[in-house]
Design an enzyme around this catalytic site. Structure first.
Site, PDB file in Angstrom:
ATOM      1  N   GLU A   1     -85.551 -19.372 -87.213  1.00 25.44           N
ATOM      2  CA  GLU A   1     -85.484 -20.303 -86.083  1.00 25.44           C
ATOM      3  C   GLU A   1     -86.007 -21.624 -86.609  1.00 25.44           C
ATOM      4  O   GLU A   1     -87.198 -21.773 -86.882  1.00 25.44           O
ATOM      5  CB  GLU A   1     -86.328 -19.784 -84.907  1.00 25.44           C
ATOM      6  CG  GLU A   1     -85.968 -20.445 -83.577  1.00 25.44           C
ATOM      7  CD  GLU A   1     -86.854 -21.617 -83.244  1.00 25.44           C
ATOM      8  OE1 GLU A   1     -86.414 -22.758 -83.534  1.00 25.44           O
ATOM      9  OE2 GLU A   1     -87.951 -21.413 -82.729  1.00 25.44           O
TER      10      GLU A   1
ATOM     11  N   CYS B   1     -89.351 -27.739 -81.293  1.00 23.98           N
ATOM     12  CA  CYS B   1     -88.096 -27.708 -82.055  1.00 23.98           C
ATOM     13  C   CYS B   1     -86.895 -28.081 -81.205  1.00 23.98           C
ATOM     14  O   CYS B   1     -85.889 -28.571 -81.725  1.00 23.98           O
ATOM     15  CB  CYS B   1     -87.899 -26.334 -82.684  1.00 23.98           C
ATOM     16  SG  CYS B   1     -87.978 -24.971 -81.512  1.00 23.98           S
TER      17      CYS B   1
ATOM     18  N   GLU C   1     -85.333 -34.993 -87.752  1.00 18.75           N
ATOM     19  CA  GLU C   1     -86.311 -34.423 -86.818  1.00 18.75           C
ATOM     20  C   GLU C   1     -87.680 -35.060 -87.058  1.00 18.75           C
ATOM     21  O   GLU C   1     -88.255 -34.937 -88.141  1.00 18.75           O
ATOM     22  CB  GLU C   1     -86.392 -32.909 -86.996  1.00 18.75           C
ATOM     23  CG  GLU C   1     -87.292 -32.232 -85.982  1.00 18.75           C
ATOM     24  CD  GLU C   1     -87.315 -30.722 -86.121  1.00 18.75           C
ATOM     25  OE1 GLU C   1     -87.440 -30.036 -85.097  1.00 18.75           O
ATOM     26  OE2 GLU C   1     -87.221 -30.234 -87.265  1.00 18.75           O
TER      27      GLU C   1
ATOM     28  N   LYS D   1     -98.099 -13.919 -90.756  1.00 21.73           N
ATOM     29  CA  LYS D   1     -98.911 -15.026 -91.265  1.00 21.73           C
ATOM     30  C   LYS D   1     -98.886 -16.172 -90.260  1.00 21.73           C
ATOM     31  O   LYS D   1     -97.834 -16.686 -89.910  1.00 21.73           O
ATOM     32  CB  LYS D   1     -98.383 -15.540 -92.606  1.00 21.73           C
ATOM     33  CG  LYS D   1     -99.343 -16.551 -93.262  1.00 21.73           C
ATOM     34  CD  LYS D   1     -98.701 -17.338 -94.371  1.00 21.73           C
ATOM     35  CE  LYS D   1     -97.938 -18.542 -93.894  1.00 21.73           C
ATOM     36  NZ  LYS D   1     -98.818 -19.603 -93.304  1.00 21.73           N
TER      37      LYS D   1
END
Length: 498
Positions: free
Chosen positions: A266, A300, A397, A190
Site C-alpha cells: 500500500e 497517503c 507526493e 516492524k
C-alpha cells in the site's frame, strides 16, 4: 522480565504510565541481541521522549523463529472460533485503554488527541470486524466427475512479515495484523522508527488477550536493517508493506530475490479533489480542507491536487483560504487542536523543500508557506494556486499540509487531469449531479473515489491503489485473500484410471 525494557512516562491525558521499550517476542519484552537502542523524539518539542531497543538482523531471526514455532505448533491447533474470541478480547482491551493508546500516539506521532482517539476507535472496530471473520474462512465443493470428490480449502500462508508507516501507527498496525490473525497466520511486525511507542503499549494487550506466545511479535527498528531483513528472510512466507512507492519497489525486489514470498504493497498517492461548478461550495470546501489537512497532510490518500471548474475558481480560492486559516495548529494535547507537528525533522525539511519549489516555480502562495512557531516541526496550512501540471508540487507526493490548485473547464478535462499522475490511490468528486459523479468516478483510475466527501474509510470497504499506488487490498473481505492460499483436493472414489 528485565527492568531495562520499561520506562516511566507521563502525558496530560493518560497521566503516568509504564512504557515498554523492549522488543516484543514470544509474548515478552526483551533486549535486542546486540543491545542497541535509539532515541524517540517528541515532534512537538524536538526533545527526546525515551530510547527503545533496536531490532537488528539477528533479532529478526529470533522473532521469525518464534513466529514459525507458533505457526507449526499451538496456533495451528487453535480453532477458528477461538481465534475470533482472542481478537474480540483484544478489541475490548483496546477500548478499555483508549485514552492511554491515544495519548501515546499523540506523544510520539504529534497528531491531535482528538484525531488519535478517533484512530483508536477505528482500531477497535477493525479488530472486531476481522474477529467476526475468523470462523467464516470457507472453501468450496466443485462437482466435476461422479467418480471424484473435489473441494478447495483456504489455508493460512504462514509467517507474515509486516512493515508499517509512521503516519497512523496504531491504525496501520490493525489493518495489517487483523486479516492475518483471522486467517490463522503468525506475524513479525516492524513499527516505524519514528513512532514505535504505541505499538509496544498495544503489545501488552496482545498478551493480556490470551494469544499464545509467538503469534504476534512486534519489533522496533530501522528499514535498512530490520525491514530489509524481514523482506529478504527465507523463512518469511509473505511480506506486507505500507509506505513510499520507492521503498515498496525495494521490498518487492527483496521478496523476489529471496524465497519469492507473497507481497502486498500500500504505497503513495497524489489524489485529485475535483470540484465542479454546481457543487455546494460551503460543503465542498469543508471536505477539501479535511481532505488535505487531516493528519497534518501526512495521509497517503490526501486530496493534495485540487481541480476547480473555472466558473467558481476565484470564489473557491477566497473561501478555501478563509477556511484553512481557521485550522488550529499547535499542541496536540489541546482539545481544539486540529493540526499538530510533522512527524520528524526530516519530514519537516522535506515539506519545506517542496514549499520552496512551489515558490521558485512561480505558483501563488494563497496562504501559509512558512513555519508555524519557533519550536517543534509545525508548518502552516499551505495553499498554492495557479499551479501548472508539470510543477513538482502538482506531480510529487509531499505528505504534508500543502495543496496545489488548478482550474479546469470540462468534465473531460477533469478526468484527464485527475489521471495525469503515476499514482492511483484515491480521488474525490464534488457535484450535485449524480450522472456527473458516476461518470467521473468511473473515469478516474483510483482504488477509492469519494463523492461529496473525502478521507472516509471503513474497515468493511477494500482500500488500495491502481498504478504505482500498490498491489493488493487492505480492509474488507478482500484483505483476507492476501493471507490465504487456495488448495484444491481431488479424491478418487473408485473410478478407474483412464
Amino acid at each position: 522480565m528485565s527492568s531495562n525494557v520499561f520506562v516511566e512516562l507521563k502525558t496530560p491525558v493518560a497521566g503516568a504510565f509504564k512504557q515498554p521499550t523492549g522488543l516484543f517476542i514470544n509474548n515478552e519484552f526483551v533486549e535486542g541481541v546486540e543491545k542497541k537502542t535509539f532515541e524517540v523524539i517528541n515532534p512537538s518539542t524536538e526533545e527526546v521522549i525515551c530510547s527503545v531497543h533496536e531490532a537488528t538482523e539477528k533479532d529478526v531471526d529470533v522473532a521469525v523463529a518464534a513466529a514459525r514455532k507458533a505457526f507449526e505448533g499451538p496456533w495451528r491447533r487453535v480453532t477458528p472460533q477461538q481465534r475470533g474470541i482472542y481478537m474480540l478480547k483484544l478489541a475490548e482491551l483496546c477500548e478499555k485503554n483508549l485514552d492511554l493508546l491515544a495519548a501515546v500516539e499523540s506523544l510520539d506521532n504529534g497528531k491531535s488527541i482528538t484525531m488519535a482517539r478517533g484512530d483508536v476507535g477505528a482500531v477497535v472496530g477493525c479488530i472486531r470486524y476481522y474477529g467476526g471473520w475468523a470462523d467464516k474462512i470457507e472453501g468450496r465443493t466443485i462437482d466435476i466427475n461422479p467418480d471424484m470428490f473435489h473441494y478447495t480449502r483456504r489455508e493460512p500462508i504462514g509467517v507474515c512479515g509486516q512493515i508499517i508507516p509512521w503516519n497512523f501507527p496504531l491504525l496501520m498496525l490493525a489493518w495489517k495484523i487483523c486479516p492475518a490473525l483471522a486467517t490463522g497466520n503468525t506475524i513479525v511486525l516492524k513499527t516505524a522508527e519514528q513512532t514505535p511507542l504505541s505499538g509496544l503499549v498495544f503489545a501488552q494487550l496482545v498478551k493480556e488477550a490470551g494469544f499464545p506466545p509467538g503469534v504476534l511479535n512486534i519489533i522496533s527498528g530501522f528499514g535498512k536493517t530490520a525491514g530489509a531483513a524481514l523482506a529478504s528472510h527465507m523463512d518469511v512466507d509473505k511480506i506486507a508493506f505500507t509506505g513510499s512507492t520507492l521503498i515498496g519497489r525495494t521490498v518487492m525486489k527483496a521478496a523476489a530475490a529471496s524465497n519469492l514470498k507473497k507481497v502486498t504493497l500500500e504505497l503513495g498517492g497524489k489524489s485529485p479533489n475535483i470540484v465542479f461548478n454546481d457543487a455546494d461550495i460551503e460543503e465542498a470546501i469543508s471536505w477539501v480542507n479535511f481532505g488535505i489537512y487531516f493528519n497534518h497532510g501526512q495521509c497517503c490518500c490526501a486530496g493534495s491536487r485540487i481541480y476547480v471548474q473555472e466558473g467558481i475558481y476565484d470564489k473557491f480560492i477566497a473561501a478555501f483560504k478563509a477556511r484553512a486559516q481557521q485550522n488550529k495548529v499547535g499542541d496536540p494535547f489541546h482539545p481544539e487542536t486540529f493540526q499538530g507537528p510533522q512527524v520528524s525533522q526530516l519530514q519537516y525539511d522535506r515539506i519545506m523543500g517542496y514549499i520552496q519549489s512551489g515558490k521558485d516555480d512561480g505558483a501563488t502562495v494563497v496562504t501559509g508557506g512558512e513555519r508555524h512557531g519557533d519550536k517543534g516541526y509545525f508548518i502552516q496550512p499551505t495553499i498554492f494556486s495557479d499551479v501548472s501540471q508539470d510543477m513538482k508540487i502538482m506531480q510529487e507526493e509531499i505528505f504534508g499540509p500543502v495543496c496545489a490548485i488548478a482550474k479546469f473547464s470540462t468534465e473531460e478535462d477533469a478526468i484527464r487531469l485527475g489521471n495525469d499522475t503515476a499514482y492511483g490511490l484515491a480521488a474525490s468528486v464534488h457535484t450535485r449531479d449524480l450522472n456527473t459523479a458516476i461518470r467521473v468516478s468511473n473515469g478516474i483510475k483510483a482504488g477509492t473515489v469519494w463523492v461529496n466527501c473525502h478521507n472516509l474509510l471503513n474497515h468493511a470497504l477494500p482500500f488500495g491503489g491502481f498504478k504505482s499506488s500498490g498491489i493488493g487490498r487492505e480492509l474488507g473481505e478482500a484483505a483476507l485473500a492476501n493471507y490465504t492460499e487456495h488448495k484444491s483436493v481431488a479424491i478418487n472414489m473408485g473410478g478407474k484410471m483412464f
